[in-house]
Write a protein that holds these residues in place. Sequence first.
Motif, PDB file in Angstrom:
ATOM      1  N   ALA A 104      -5.118  -2.029   2.099  1.00  0.00           N
ATOM      2  CA  ALA A 104      -4.990  -0.748   2.800  1.00  0.00           C
ATOM      3  C   ALA A 104      -4.263   0.276   1.945  1.00  0.00           C
ATOM      4  CB  ALA A 104      -4.242  -0.958   4.106  1.00  0.00           C
ATOM      5  N   CYS A 105      -4.523   1.553   2.242  1.00  0.00           N
ATOM      6  CA  CYS A 105      -3.745   2.671   1.697  1.00  0.00           C
ATOM      7  C   CYS A 105      -3.753   2.751   0.174  1.00  0.00           C
ATOM      8  CB  CYS A 105      -2.310   2.614   2.205  1.00  0.00           C
ATOM      9  SG  CYS A 105      -2.177   2.581   4.000  1.00  0.00           S
ATOM     10  N   GLN A 117      -1.680  -0.345  -6.881  1.00  0.00           N
ATOM     11  CA  GLN A 117      -1.805   0.836  -6.024  1.00  0.00           C
ATOM     12  C   GLN A 117      -2.527   1.900  -6.843  1.00  0.00           C
ATOM     13  OE1 GLN A 117       1.869   2.049  -3.911  1.00  0.00           O
ATOM     14  NE2 GLN A 117       2.805   0.343  -5.030  1.00  0.00           N
ATOM     15  N   THR A 119      -3.406   5.339  -6.828  1.00  0.00           N
ATOM     16  CA  THR A 119      -2.869   6.442  -6.032  1.00  0.00           C
ATOM     17  C   THR A 119      -3.132   7.796  -6.693  1.00  0.00           C
ATOM     18  OG1 THR A 119      -1.075   4.934  -5.411  1.00  0.00           O
ATOM     19  CG2 THR A 119      -0.770   7.267  -4.894  1.00  0.00           C
ATOM     20  N   PHE A 139      -0.214  11.734   5.204  1.00  0.00           N
ATOM     21  CA  PHE A 139       0.193  10.337   5.355  1.00  0.00           C
ATOM     22  C   PHE A 139      -0.653   9.639   6.421  1.00  0.00           C
ATOM     23  CE2 PHE A 139       2.930   6.913   6.949  1.00  0.00           C
ATOM     24  CZ  PHE A 139       3.273   6.293   5.767  1.00  0.00           C
ATOM     25  N   MET A 142      -4.066   8.900   5.075  1.00  0.00           N
ATOM     26  CA  MET A 142      -4.012   7.753   4.164  1.00  0.00           C
ATOM     27  C   MET A 142      -3.957   6.433   4.923  1.00  0.00           C
ATOM     28  SD  MET A 142      -0.896   6.456   1.764  1.00  0.00           S
ATOM     29  CE  MET A 142      -0.025   6.033   3.264  1.00  0.00           C
ATOM     30  N   MET A 143      -3.264   6.417   6.032  1.00  0.00           N
ATOM     31  CA  MET A 143      -3.082   5.177   6.794  1.00  0.00           C
ATOM     32  C   MET A 143      -4.409   4.604   7.322  1.00  0.00           C
ATOM     33  SD  MET A 143       0.053   4.375   6.494  1.00  0.00           S
ATOM     34  CE  MET A 143       0.167   3.054   7.687  1.00  0.00           C
ATOM     35  N   THR A 146      -8.830   2.606   2.938  1.00  0.00           N
ATOM     36  CA  THR A 146      -8.696   1.467   2.037  1.00  0.00           C
ATOM     37  C   THR A 146      -8.539   2.089   0.648  1.00  0.00           C
ATOM     38  OG1 THR A 146     -10.067   0.151   3.518  1.00  0.00           O
ATOM     39  CG2 THR A 146      -9.740  -0.711   1.305  1.00  0.00           C
ATOM     40  N   ILE A 148      -8.455   5.344  -1.582  1.00  0.00           N
ATOM     41  CA  ILE A 148      -8.091   6.714  -1.237  1.00  0.00           C
ATOM     42  C   ILE A 148      -9.253   7.664  -1.526  1.00  0.00           C
ATOM     43  CG2 ILE A 148      -6.477   8.622  -1.653  1.00  0.00           C
ATOM     44  CD1 ILE A 148      -5.263   6.112  -0.237  1.00  0.00           C
TER      45      ILE A 148
END
Length: 167
Positions: A104-105, A117, A119, A139, A142-143, A146, A148
């Motif tokens: 996730a995220c 990550q 990102t 935020f 993003m939550m 999977t 971004i």
Amino acid sequence: MVSKNTLCLWYEGTALDAAKFYAATFPDSAVTAVHQAPSDYPSGKEGDVLTVEFTVMGIPCIGLNGGPIFKHSEAFSFQVATEDQAETDRLWNAIIDNGGAPSACGWCKDKWGLSWQITPRVLTEAFTNADRTVAKRAFEAMMHMTKIDIALIEAAVKGPTDPNDRR
């Protein structure tokens, strides 16, 4: 020569494979040395690859073929700041398509169990925005992701187009 501060990553006999993958996938990465065991050890024999010196995006690392005793966990991850969706997709897909798993995220794991990550900088800038409403929208977007999606983060930063929608 090993750097004064080096990350030591534990592998189950696959340190060289992992280091080669990282070197081929991430910029400013390379395998710099391979060292064989000078004698037998609990997880291998004399002459087996014991350690691999490599860099991942300029970070010095040593891969240690220590055996099955310890496993990687999400408590340690590489956070890779990407510039755009193409770079995000390329790195994410390289990890996933090479036996990794999505999480996730923006998190994923490579096939050796190491967490990454991926990102986009736009995401970090958005959820650290001084305008807490903008940060919250980014935020929360993003939550639900999977990998971004920068376009969705940018849409969240802009906010709702319907003045009655206060998400």
